[in-house]
Scaffold this motif. Structure first.
Motif, mmCIF file in Angstrom:
data_model
loop_
_atom_site.group_PDB
_atom_site.id
_atom_site.type_symbol
_atom_site.label_atom_id
_atom_site.label_comp_id
_atom_site.label_asym_id
_atom_site.label_seq_id
_atom_site.Cartn_x
_atom_site.Cartn_y
_atom_site.Cartn_z
ATOM 1 N N ILE A 348 82.102 81.879 83.324
ATOM 2 C CA ILE A 348 82.069 80.503 82.820
ATOM 3 C C ILE A 348 81.731 80.491 81.334
ATOM 4 C CG2 ILE A 348 80.814 78.302 82.958
ATOM 5 C CD1 ILE A 348 80.618 78.724 85.941
ATOM 6 N N LYS A 349 80.807 81.357 80.928
ATOM 7 C CA LYS A 349 80.422 81.415 79.510
ATOM 8 C C LYS A 349 81.614 81.808 78.642
ATOM 9 C CE LYS A 349 76.964 83.347 76.373
ATOM 10 N NZ LYS A 349 75.789 84.251 76.242
ATOM 11 N N LYS A 350 82.432 82.739 79.136
ATOM 12 C CA LYS A 350 83.609 83.145 78.377
ATOM 13 C C LYS A 350 84.590 81.985 78.228
ATOM 14 C CE LYS A 350 83.485 88.069 79.558
ATOM 15 N NZ LYS A 350 84.168 89.176 80.289
ATOM 16 N N ILE A 351 84.781 81.233 79.318
ATOM 17 C CA ILE A 351 85.670 80.072 79.247
ATOM 18 C C ILE A 351 85.123 79.050 78.270
ATOM 19 C CG2 ILE A 351 86.586 78.104 80.545
ATOM 20 C CD1 ILE A 351 86.843 79.817 82.948
ATOM 21 N N GLU A 352 83.811 78.860 78.313
ATOM 22 C CA GLU A 352 83.172 77.896 77.409
ATOM 23 C C GLU A 352 83.334 78.329 75.956
ATOM 24 O OE1 GLU A 352 78.930 75.485 77.120
ATOM 25 O OE2 GLU A 352 78.987 77.463 78.053
ATOM 26 N N GLU A 353 83.221 79.622 75.707
ATOM 27 C CA GLU A 353 83.321 80.128 74.332
ATOM 28 C C GLU A 353 84.724 79.916 73.759
ATOM 29 O OE1 GLU A 353 82.085 84.149 74.709
ATOM 30 O OE2 GLU A 353 79.941 83.695 74.565
ATOM 31 N N VAL A 354 85.744 80.215 74.556
ATOM 32 C CA VAL A 354 87.107 80.038 74.040
ATOM 33 C C VAL A 354 87.477 78.558 73.949
ATOM 34 C CG1 VAL A 354 87.891 82.252 74.929
ATOM 35 C CG2 VAL A 354 88.216 80.217 76.326
ATOM 36 N N SER A 355 86.715 77.705 74.649
ATOM 37 C CA SER A 355 87.017 76.276 74.656
ATOM 38 C C SER A 355 86.206 75.497 73.637
ATOM 39 C CB SER A 355 86.754 75.693 76.061
ATOM 40 O OG SER A 355 87.536 76.338 77.034
ATOM 41 N N THR A 356 85.318 76.196 72.904
ATOM 42 C CA THR A 356 84.470 75.522 71.911
ATOM 43 C C THR A 356 85.125 75.623 70.542
ATOM 44 O OG1 THR A 356 82.497 76.091 73.184
ATOM 45 C CG2 THR A 356 82.170 75.409 70.915
ATOM 46 N N HIS A 357 85.789 74.557 70.157
ATOM 47 C CA HIS A 357 86.461 74.527 68.858
ATOM 48 C C HIS A 357 86.683 73.067 68.484
ATOM 49 C CE1 HIS A 357 89.592 75.117 65.791
ATOM 50 N NE2 HIS A 357 89.154 76.357 65.700
ATOM 51 N N LYS A 358 86.473 72.756 67.227
ATOM 52 C CA LYS A 358 86.579 71.372 66.776
ATOM 53 C C LYS A 358 87.965 70.807 67.015
ATOM 54 C CE LYS A 358 85.845 68.428 62.725
ATOM 55 N NZ LYS A 358 85.469 68.381 61.292
ATOM 56 N N ASN A 359 88.979 71.592 66.774
ATOM 57 C CA ASN A 359 90.365 71.139 66.930
ATOM 58 C C ASN A 359 91.033 71.846 68.105
ATOM 59 O OD1 ASN A 359 90.493 69.376 64.555
ATOM 60 N ND2 ASN A 359 90.242 71.285 63.403
ATOM 61 N N LEU A 360 90.338 71.802 69.243
ATOM 62 C CA LEU A 360 90.819 72.524 70.421
ATOM 63 C C LEU A 360 91.900 71.739 71.157
ATOM 64 C CD1 LEU A 360 90.471 74.890 72.502
ATOM 65 C CD2 LEU A 360 88.882 73.366 73.709
ATOM 66 N N ASN A 361 92.922 72.446 71.587
ATOM 67 C CA ASN A 361 93.937 71.914 72.483
ATOM 68 C C ASN A 361 93.983 72.831 73.706
ATOM 69 O OD1 ASN A 361 95.643 69.691 70.927
ATOM 70 N ND2 ASN A 361 95.096 71.297 69.473
ATOM 71 N N ALA A 362 93.310 72.404 74.785
ATOM 72 C CA ALA A 362 93.255 73.219 76.002
ATOM 73 C C ALA A 362 94.291 72.719 76.998
ATOM 74 C CB ALA A 362 91.865 73.161 76.618
ATOM 75 N N ILE A 363 95.019 73.635 77.590
ATOM 76 C CA ILE A 363 96.028 73.307 78.591
ATOM 77 C C ILE A 363 95.722 74.086 79.867
ATOM 78 C CG2 ILE A 363 98.483 73.361 79.176
ATOM 79 C CD1 ILE A 363 99.084 73.325 76.179
ATOM 80 N N ILE A 364 95.645 73.373 80.974
ATOM 81 C CA ILE A 364 95.455 74.016 82.271
ATOM 82 C C ILE A 364 96.815 74.113 82.955
ATOM 83 C CG2 ILE A 364 94.410 73.784 84.561
ATOM 84 C CD1 ILE A 364 92.047 72.417 83.241
#
Length: 420
Positions: A348-364
């Protein structure tokens, strides 16, 4: 088109013995899964049956009740994010009438009306999990006699494979093929592999909720890729590190590339693709689809906008394959048993780290291609089409791939794409 509610009731297990069963333990992965409804709508023309609307409704309810005898967690409610109990709470069943013909509706399925065929808003965050049914049904009967069976399944304990097992068992009971229905007794294998934590890991659940949901306006569009288009994309995705890309890899890369090159993207944008990986195929022995629970993990691949324009499709696929490949049998062995919690926390921490960004565009991204939703026969043949939903609630950017199931679209794939 108008959809009018005719009746509302609750379907409960037919056997009184179900209420004597012990509480059903959910798994650690279920504890970390937010509560939301996954939708599915199955359309049947009912041309080869003498059954009328009331007979269809009765047959579906009686066979569902029988199915709940075996798949009893579907009738209960989650308690304290630890167990499922109260199996007499049952499954809500709504019946409606639709004042149009099925084929008129399907000629150009209106996305905004699909949600009206469902008993609950799909893919919306549910803040009170203890009040949420694990399954809900809405039987929509058209003027012509055709039906749309709208289903909402709680993602708290039900993933795509569990949905497939549930529908196959229910359909078998409905058409009188009881020997094909579930006889599997060990429904709780997932909680043995991933034992739940007591007290509940609510902090880690809140992290996953932030990854899954966001308050933003979004639009859902359905794209159909025929066999020729898919073959062309697969050819374009071949490279030094990708010799034989799959349909889903090629389509995922194409959609991701399109999003990356959208006008709103900036030089500082970051893109993360979270791909759902089915764990059942990685366990030894392989787990049954009747193992109730969320048996999947996300494989996350991150891409920075500064490299987007130069990246070819095969480079996007190579990074996807690397992420998916990291979730293998050896990795799963590390997550097993009583020591699974700290390892899952690292995940979960790894997912959180890659998802922490000001201009993040996450796609599931999730593939439903092998779940057999176009082969669910309740006794009147396979559905002529299956839909998902018109709006995906507060769920983050989401892409779902599914088969069309029509002979006119052999090997074609539908991509249901939701973007904010």
């Amino acid at each position: 088109m108008e959809i009018s509610i005719v009746s509302k009731e609750v379907v409960r297990p037919s056997s009184l013995d179900v209420h004597l069963l012990k509480p059903f333990k959910i798994s650690l992965l279920d504890q970390l899964t937010p509560t939301t409804f996954s939708p599915l709508i199955l359309f049947y023309p009912m041309r080869n049956t003498h059954l009328k609307g009331t007979q269809i409704s009765t047959q579906l309810k009686e066979s569902l009740s029988k199915t709940l005898d075996r798949l009893y967690p579907f009738a209960g409610r989650v308690r304290d994010n630890l167990i499922i109990n109260d199996y007499d709470e049952g499954v809500p069943h709504i019946e409606t009438r639709v004042n149009t013909h099925l084929f008129e509706f399907l000629q150009n399925p209106p996305m905004e009306l699909l949600d009206q065929c469902l008993p609950y808003p799909p893919f919306s965050y549910q803040p009170n999990p203890d009040q949420v049914p694990q399954a809900a049904v809405q039987l929509n009967i058209f003027d012509c006699g055709g039906i749309a069976l709208g289903l909402c399944l709680s993602h708290k304990i039900i993933d795509g494979a569990t949905t497939s097992g549930f529908l196959r068992s229910w359909a078998a009971n409905s058409r009188g093929a009881c020997h094909e229905a579930v006889t599997y007794k060990n429904l709780s294998e997932s909680s043995i592999i991933f034992p739940p934590q007591n007290p509940s890991p609510n902090h880690h659940l809140s992290v996953m909720e932030k990854i899954w949901f966001r308050e933003a306006k979004s639009k859902t569009r359905r794209f159909v890729f025929n066999a020729k288009a898919i073959a062309s994309l697969r050819s374009e995705c071949k490279g030094e590190r990708v010799s034989n890309p799959t349909r889903i890899e090629a389509l995922s890369a194409f959609i991701l590339k399109s999003v990356m090159l959208a006008p709103r993207s900036t030089a500082n944008s970051r893109f993360v693709l979270h791909q759902a990986v089915n764990l059942r195929r990685l366990t030894e022995p392989r787990l049954s689809t009747f193992s109730v629970g969320n048996l999947f993990l996300f494989a996350s691949a991150a891409y920075n906008m500064e490299h987007a324009a130069e990246m070819e499709l095969h480079e996007l696929v190579a990074r996807m394959k690397q992420a998916v490949g990291s979730i293998n049998r050896e990795y799963l062995k590390i997550l097993h048993g009583d020591e699974s919690f700290p390892k899952v926390c690292e995940y979960i921490k790894k997912i959180e780290e890659v998802s922490t960004h000001k201009n993040l565009n996450a796609i599931i991204s999730s593939s439903w291609l092998k779940f057999g939703f176009n082969e669910v026969d309740f006794g009147w043949g396979n559905p002529i089409w299956s839909g998902i939903s018109g709006e995906f609630g507060s769920f983050r950017n989401l892409t779902i791939f599914k088969e069309i199931g029509s002979a006119d679209y052999d090997n074609a794939v539908e991509a249901w794409v939701t973007l904010d």
